[in-house]
Write a protein that holds these residues in place. Sequence first.
Motif, PDB file in Angstrom:
ATOM      1  N   GLN A  59      14.032  10.751  -2.248  1.00 47.10           N
ATOM      2  CA  GLN A  59      14.494   9.782  -3.274  1.00 47.10           C
ATOM      3  C   GLN A  59      14.116   8.503  -2.912  1.00 47.10           C
ATOM      4  O   GLN A  59      13.525   7.765  -3.778  1.00 47.10           O
ATOM      5  CB  GLN A  59      16.013   9.636  -3.228  1.00 47.10           C
ATOM      6  N   GLN A 116       6.198  11.511  -7.388  1.00 45.77           N
ATOM      7  CA  GLN A 116       6.386  12.074  -8.507  1.00 45.77           C
ATOM      8  C   GLN A 116       5.832  13.606  -8.250  1.00 45.77           C
ATOM      9  O   GLN A 116       6.208  14.718  -8.599  1.00 45.77           O
ATOM     10  CB  GLN A 116       5.585  11.602  -9.830  1.00 45.77           C
ATOM     11  N   HIS A 123      13.119  16.042 -11.216  1.00 46.12           N
ATOM     12  CA  HIS A 123      11.977  14.997 -11.422  1.00 46.12           C
ATOM     13  C   HIS A 123      10.976  15.157 -10.641  1.00 46.12           C
ATOM     14  O   HIS A 123       9.618  14.472 -10.823  1.00 46.12           O
ATOM     15  CB  HIS A 123      12.535  13.633 -11.518  1.00 46.12           C
ATOM     16  N   ARG A 164       7.656  17.220  -8.647  1.00 40.33           N
ATOM     17  CA  ARG A 164       7.052  18.465  -8.688  1.00 40.33           C
ATOM     18  C   ARG A 164       6.294  18.940  -7.504  1.00 40.33           C
ATOM     19  O   ARG A 164       5.802  17.979  -6.831  1.00 40.33           O
ATOM     20  CB  ARG A 164       6.172  18.471 -10.118  1.00 40.33           C
ATOM     21  N   GLN A 194       7.606  22.889 -12.651  1.00 40.42           N
ATOM     22  CA  GLN A 194       8.182  21.875 -11.559  1.00 40.42           C
ATOM     23  C   GLN A 194       7.450  22.632 -10.057  1.00 40.42           C
ATOM     24  O   GLN A 194       7.401  21.793  -9.110  1.00 40.42           O
ATOM     25  CB  GLN A 194       9.676  21.996 -11.181  1.00 40.42           C
ATOM     26  N   CYS A 246       0.619  14.056 -13.159  1.00 40.43           N
ATOM     27  CA  CYS A 246       1.903  14.377 -13.620  1.00 40.43           C
ATOM     28  C   CYS A 246       1.981  14.698 -14.903  1.00 40.43           C
ATOM     29  O   CYS A 246       3.326  14.909 -15.388  1.00 40.43           O
ATOM     30  CB  CYS A 246       2.265  12.593 -13.578  1.00 40.43           C
TER      31      CYS A 246
END
Length: 367
Positions: A85, A90, A112, A114, A140, A365
């Motif tokens: 986190q 991303q 969120h 991948r 993902q 992304c």
Amino acid sequence: MSILNVMWAGGSAFASVHKVHQQILSQSEPGTVVKTWLLQGPSTGCVAEVGECREWNLSSARLKGKHFWRLLKPWLRARFRKALQETDAQVLLLDGLGVARTLLPVLKSLPHMRAVVVIHGSTRLHRKDQQLFRQFPASQLTLAAVSQTLASSLEYDLQMPVTALRSAFDPHEFNARLLPRAEARATLGLPADDAPVFGAVGRLVDDKGFACLLEAFAKALASRPEMRLVIIGEGSNRTALEARINQLGLQDKVSLPGHLKHAAMLYKAFDWVTIPSLDEGLGLILQEAVMSGVPVLTSDLPVFREQLAETGRYAPVNDIDAWQEAILQALGLPAQSIAADQYAVLAPDLAWQRFSQAATSLLSCRK
């Protein structure tokens, strides 16, 4: 955009894996921030530059949850979750199944992010691997393999899609760094004469097949005593290989210069590059040699035929007599013509273009 590159370990033993990830990351969008985690060992000795690095210094037993460490798995995963986190990444680029088994369970609570799992070689799959991968939507999680041969094998075993991402180099950038033949030979301490030199590059471990190569070369010397053999690399088999060289009295014919950070600059020192691997996911040494204009003699593995087709010179895996014969035959072949044919089939420019496009897509992304 931010990418987290997670590697199992650092050091020269993992140089080829780091090279592949560096090539993939070079295709990320302009302005992308790349950070790297090393789960084991220090970054000292890493060949590739892979951004800001965090060293976790975790043991294999701890990462795999063996023995006492099984009880601490939830605690370790909580540490990983908090650290992930904080990265604001991303996309996660994960090195192989070991890293995937460690971090994918954490990503289930971080939808969120991948993940792209890059598999570099054949490995033992477990039923739990398939179960783990199927918990993620295709949006993902992407599984990628460094050759079509490996991708097809994994697809069969996992019964799910695996992207073929055949690793490649920018041939123009690569060739710009090559040393001329005389300078490369001088760097390796080889005589300036025209005596044929066979080269090999890789970790000194069983799977690279250097024990077979050494025995075959020793037998071939009876017919061509002027030959030399150089095996560049380091690993756990060094002591055994050195002992065998001494037993055979080949100290002046075979050299083991160890790990050389700039080994890729030295291929022109060789008349032939030998790749006697027992197994390979791709074999970056093949690509480097061919781009250097040096013909290669390889084990007869599907992944090598995938790249060189009928222009390859092949010998049966781990067959000393066959390798002896192949070495002697190579000396009577038109090396420059074979090297040119191999270059044409490998098509490094096209391979780099395809690799770049595939890597860009994997890291995007917007995938």
